[in-house]
Motif scaffolding. Structure first.
Motif, PDB file in Angstrom:
ATOM      1  N   CYS A   1     -12.588   0.912  -5.423  1.00 50.70           N
ATOM      2  CA  CYS A   1     -11.201   1.356  -5.323  1.00 50.70           C
ATOM      3  C   CYS A   1     -10.282   0.312  -5.947  1.00 50.70           C
ATOM      4  O   CYS A   1     -10.653  -0.850  -6.126  1.00 50.70           O
ATOM      5  CB  CYS A   1     -10.791   1.636  -3.877  1.00 50.70           C
ATOM      6  N   PHE A   2      -9.089   0.735  -6.279  1.00 51.43           N
ATOM      7  CA  PHE A   2      -8.031  -0.148  -6.735  1.00 51.43           C
ATOM      8  C   PHE A   2      -6.723   0.603  -6.614  1.00 51.43           C
ATOM      9  O   PHE A   2      -6.709   1.803  -6.299  1.00 51.43           O
ATOM     10  CB  PHE A   2      -8.262  -0.651  -8.170  1.00 51.43           C
ATOM     11  N   ARG A   3      -5.626  -0.096  -6.820  1.00 55.42           N
ATOM     12  CA  ARG A   3      -4.328   0.553  -6.645  1.00 55.42           C
ATOM     13  C   ARG A   3      -3.414   0.248  -7.815  1.00 55.42           C
ATOM     14  O   ARG A   3      -3.568  -0.759  -8.504  1.00 55.42           O
ATOM     15  CB  ARG A   3      -3.685   0.116  -5.329  1.00 55.42           C
ATOM     16  N   PHE A   4      -2.457   1.145  -8.023  1.00 57.99           N
ATOM     17  CA  PHE A   4      -1.465   1.011  -9.087  1.00 57.99           C
ATOM     18  C   PHE A   4      -0.070   0.993  -8.471  1.00 57.99           C
ATOM     19  O   PHE A   4       0.266   1.858  -7.647  1.00 57.99           O
ATOM     20  CB  PHE A   4      -1.527   2.217 -10.037  1.00 57.99           C
ATOM     21  N   LEU A   5       0.747   0.035  -8.907  1.00 55.76           N
ATOM     22  CA  LEU A   5       2.165   0.015  -8.555  1.00 55.76           C
ATOM     23  C   LEU A   5       2.966   0.309  -9.810  1.00 55.76           C
ATOM     24  O   LEU A   5       3.054  -0.536 -10.712  1.00 55.76           O
ATOM     25  CB  LEU A   5       2.568  -1.344  -7.986  1.00 55.76           C
ATOM     26  N   PRO A   6       3.535   1.524  -9.942  1.00 59.15           N
ATOM     27  CA  PRO A   6       4.323   1.856 -11.137  1.00 59.15           C
ATOM     28  C   PRO A   6       5.650   1.099 -11.148  1.00 59.15           C
ATOM     29  O   PRO A   6       6.313   0.965 -10.115  1.00 59.15           O
ATOM     30  CB  PRO A   6       4.553   3.371 -11.002  1.00 59.15           C
ATOM     31  N   ILE A   7       6.032   0.607 -12.318  1.00 56.95           N
ATOM     32  CA  ILE A   7       7.281  -0.137 -12.502  1.00 56.95           C
ATOM     33  C   ILE A   7       7.966   0.403 -13.756  1.00 56.95           C
ATOM     34  O   ILE A   7       7.350   0.474 -14.824  1.00 56.95           O
ATOM     35  CB  ILE A   7       7.001  -1.649 -12.619  1.00 56.95           C
TER      36      ILE A   7
ATOM     37  N   ARG B   1       7.453   1.020 -19.844  1.00 55.78           N
ATOM     38  CA  ARG B   1       6.903   1.254 -18.510  1.00 55.78           C
ATOM     39  C   ARG B   1       5.747   0.293 -18.267  1.00 55.78           C
ATOM     40  O   ARG B   1       4.968  -0.020 -19.168  1.00 55.78           O
ATOM     41  CB  ARG B   1       6.427   2.698 -18.358  1.00 55.78           C
ATOM     42  N   MET B   2       5.618  -0.142 -17.027  1.00 60.44           N
ATOM     43  CA  MET B   2       4.585  -1.095 -16.639  1.00 60.44           C
ATOM     44  C   MET B   2       3.855  -0.551 -15.418  1.00 60.44           C
ATOM     45  O   MET B   2       4.375   0.302 -14.681  1.00 60.44           O
ATOM     46  CB  MET B   2       5.207  -2.461 -16.305  1.00 60.44           C
ATOM     47  N   VAL B   3       2.645  -1.060 -15.201  1.00 59.04           N
ATOM     48  CA  VAL B   3       1.944  -0.762 -13.958  1.00 59.04           C
ATOM     49  C   VAL B   3       1.155  -1.997 -13.552  1.00 59.04           C
ATOM     50  O   VAL B   3       0.549  -2.670 -14.396  1.00 59.04           O
ATOM     51  CB  VAL B   3       1.026   0.474 -14.072  1.00 59.04           C
ATOM     52  N   GLU B   4       1.236  -2.318 -12.274  1.00 65.46           N
ATOM     53  CA  GLU B   4       0.452  -3.424 -11.732  1.00 65.46           C
ATOM     54  C   GLU B   4      -0.822  -2.855 -11.114  1.00 65.46           C
ATOM     55  O   GLU B   4      -0.759  -1.964 -10.260  1.00 65.46           O
ATOM     56  CB  GLU B   4       1.250  -4.168 -10.666  1.00 65.46           C
ATOM     57  N   MET B   5      -1.972  -3.347 -11.559  1.00 64.43           N
ATOM     58  CA  MET B   5      -3.237  -2.931 -10.973  1.00 64.43           C
ATOM     59  C   MET B   5      -3.736  -4.041 -10.069  1.00 64.43           C
ATOM     60  O   MET B   5      -3.777  -5.209 -10.478  1.00 64.43           O
ATOM     61  CB  MET B   5      -4.280  -2.625 -12.040  1.00 64.43           C
TER      62      MET B   5
ATOM     63  N   ASP C   1       0.816  -1.215   0.000  1.00 66.22           N
ATOM     64  CA  ASP C   1       0.000   0.000   0.000  1.00 66.22           C
ATOM     65  C   ASP C   1       0.849   1.266   0.000  1.00 66.22           C
ATOM     66  O   ASP C   1       0.510   2.259  -0.647  1.00 66.22           O
ATOM     67  CB  ASP C   1      -0.938   0.008   1.207  1.00 66.22           C
ATOM     68  N   ALA C   2       1.964   1.246   0.717  1.00 70.07           N
ATOM     69  CA  ALA C   2       2.804   2.433   0.806  1.00 70.07           C
ATOM     70  C   ALA C   2       3.524   2.738  -0.506  1.00 70.07           C
ATOM     71  O   ALA C   2       3.990   3.869  -0.714  1.00 70.07           O
ATOM     72  CB  ALA C   2       3.831   2.248   1.926  1.00 70.07           C
ATOM     73  N   LEU C   3       3.603   1.763  -1.397  1.00 77.08           N
ATOM     74  CA  LEU C   3       4.307   1.936  -2.667  1.00 77.08           C
ATOM     75  C   LEU C   3       3.377   2.303  -3.817  1.00 77.08           C
ATOM     76  O   LEU C   3       3.850   2.640  -4.907  1.00 77.08           O
ATOM     77  CB  LEU C   3       5.029   0.631  -3.033  1.00 77.08           C
ATOM     78  N   CYS C   4       2.078   2.248  -3.576  1.00 76.97           N
ATOM     79  CA  CYS C   4       1.096   2.351  -4.647  1.00 76.97           C
ATOM     80  C   CYS C   4       0.389   3.698  -4.691  1.00 76.97           C
ATOM     81  O   CYS C   4       0.301   4.419  -3.684  1.00 76.97           O
ATOM     82  CB  CYS C   4       0.031   1.261  -4.480  1.00 76.97           C
TER      83      CYS C   4
ATOM     84  N   ARG D   1       9.646  -6.847  -7.848  1.00 79.02           N
ATOM     85  CA  ARG D   1       9.152  -6.155  -6.657  1.00 79.02           C
ATOM     86  C   ARG D   1       7.627  -6.001  -6.661  1.00 79.02           C
ATOM     87  O   ARG D   1       7.059  -5.375  -5.767  1.00 79.02           O
ATOM     88  CB  ARG D   1       9.810  -4.779  -6.507  1.00 79.02           C
ATOM     89  N   SER D   2       6.963  -6.594  -7.643  1.00 71.90           N
ATOM     90  CA  SER D   2       5.503  -6.500  -7.733  1.00 71.90           C
ATOM     91  C   SER D   2       4.825  -7.472  -6.771  1.00 71.90           C
ATOM     92  O   SER D   2       5.418  -8.455  -6.313  1.00 71.90           O
ATOM     93  CB  SER D   2       5.044  -6.791  -9.160  1.00 71.90           C
ATOM     94  N   TYR D   3       3.563  -7.213  -6.489  1.00 69.59           N
ATOM     95  CA  TYR D   3       2.746  -8.132  -5.694  1.00 69.59           C
ATOM     96  C   TYR D   3       2.648  -9.484  -6.387  1.00 69.59           C
ATOM     97  O   TYR D   3       2.767 -10.538  -5.752  1.00 69.59           O
ATOM     98  CB  TYR D   3       1.358  -7.514  -5.504  1.00 69.59           C
ATOM     99  N   SER D   4       2.447  -9.467  -7.701  1.00 66.81           N
ATOM    100  CA  SER D   4       2.275 -10.717  -8.457  1.00 66.81           C
ATOM    101  C   SER D   4       3.487 -11.625  -8.357  1.00 66.81           C
ATOM    102  O   SER D   4       3.367 -12.854  -8.430  1.00 66.81           O
ATOM    103  CB  SER D   4       2.001 -10.405  -9.925  1.00 66.81           C
TER     104      SER D   4
END
Length: 244
Positions: A63-69, A95-99, A44-47, A77-80
């Protein structure tokens, strides 16, 4: 600054710790009904957290969150990456983003909520020049037999390109691409396909060849990737129409 409105609903990025706590509370309601409480983790702190609110009541409805990569070299370092062996994607240069943690309030089903959510996702992808959107897409429960037709459709039509395909990492998985031999009932398959995954697939998305059994979240999930350049032009037009 992303802010999208349609009807009575508005999307915006969280800007305060209180905003994030509200998202965690909604996630707890949506994901942990048997164990009430907030849903939070170290990611959560990274998103960046996207909130969809009812402008009449002020209530948070989605709601949802994005982790920029920056690129594939950071995908570990992603959740997946906790569940899938993703070294095949380390060569992705864009560039990637994890939703993740996409959820709706259980009492809110108006179609405009999802339209605003996907408009907000589109705006974020465009604003940050993302070339691949990815994440874990969940099926409720951990009994794969309930979803055999859906998994058979994924096997036949939506497996990821071999060069990007994740390998097995989690201790419990259902290898549907190997194990299923049935011809799917298309109507049954689509009725059991999660709405979020249906949307990804309409955007040209692809999935892993196996599902992870996640006992903690009481779900089965598949790794899902959407290469932005491969989204059909008509679908892009519809998504961007919400952004205005």
């Amino acid at each position: 600054m992303i802010e999208i409105k349609k009807g009575r609903y508005r999307a915006r990025l969280a800007s305060t710790p209180e905003d994030v706590r509200a998202a965690q509370a909604l996630r707890g309601l949506a994901f942990r009904r048997a164990r009430p409480g907030v849903d939070r983790d170290s990611f959560d702190a990274l998103c960046d957290h996207m909130l969809i609110e009812d402008t009449r009541s002020g209530a948070l409805v989605c709601c949802f969150r994005f982790l920029p990569i920056a690129n594939g070299r950071e995908i570990s370092r992603s959740y997946s990456a906790q569940f899938y062996e993703l070294s095949s994607l380390e060569g992705f240069e864009g560039r990637m983003v994890e939703m993740g943690r996409f959820c709706l309030h259980p009492d809110c089903t108006e179609p405009d909520i999802l339209r605003v959510a996907w408009g907000a996702m589109t705006a974020y992808v465009d604003d940050t020049c993302v070339e691949m959107l990815f994440g874990c897409t969940s099926f409720a429960g951990t009994d794969a037999r309930e979803y055999y037709d859906a998994f058979a459709v994924l096997r036949d039509r939506h497996l990821g390109p071999r060069r990007w395909l994740p390998r097995v990492k989690a201790p419990r998985v259902f290898r549907f691409a190997e194990r299923l031999r049935r011809k799917p009932d298309l109507r049954a398959a689509m009725s059991r396909m999660p709405p979020l995954l249906r949307t990804y697939l309409m955007m040209g998305g692809w999935v892993s060849d196996h599902a992870v059994v996640d006992d903690q979240m009481n779900t089965l999930h598949v790794f899902t990737g959407v290469e932005i350049a491969a989204i059909p032009p008509a679908r892009k037009k519809l998504l961007r129409a919400v952004v205005g």
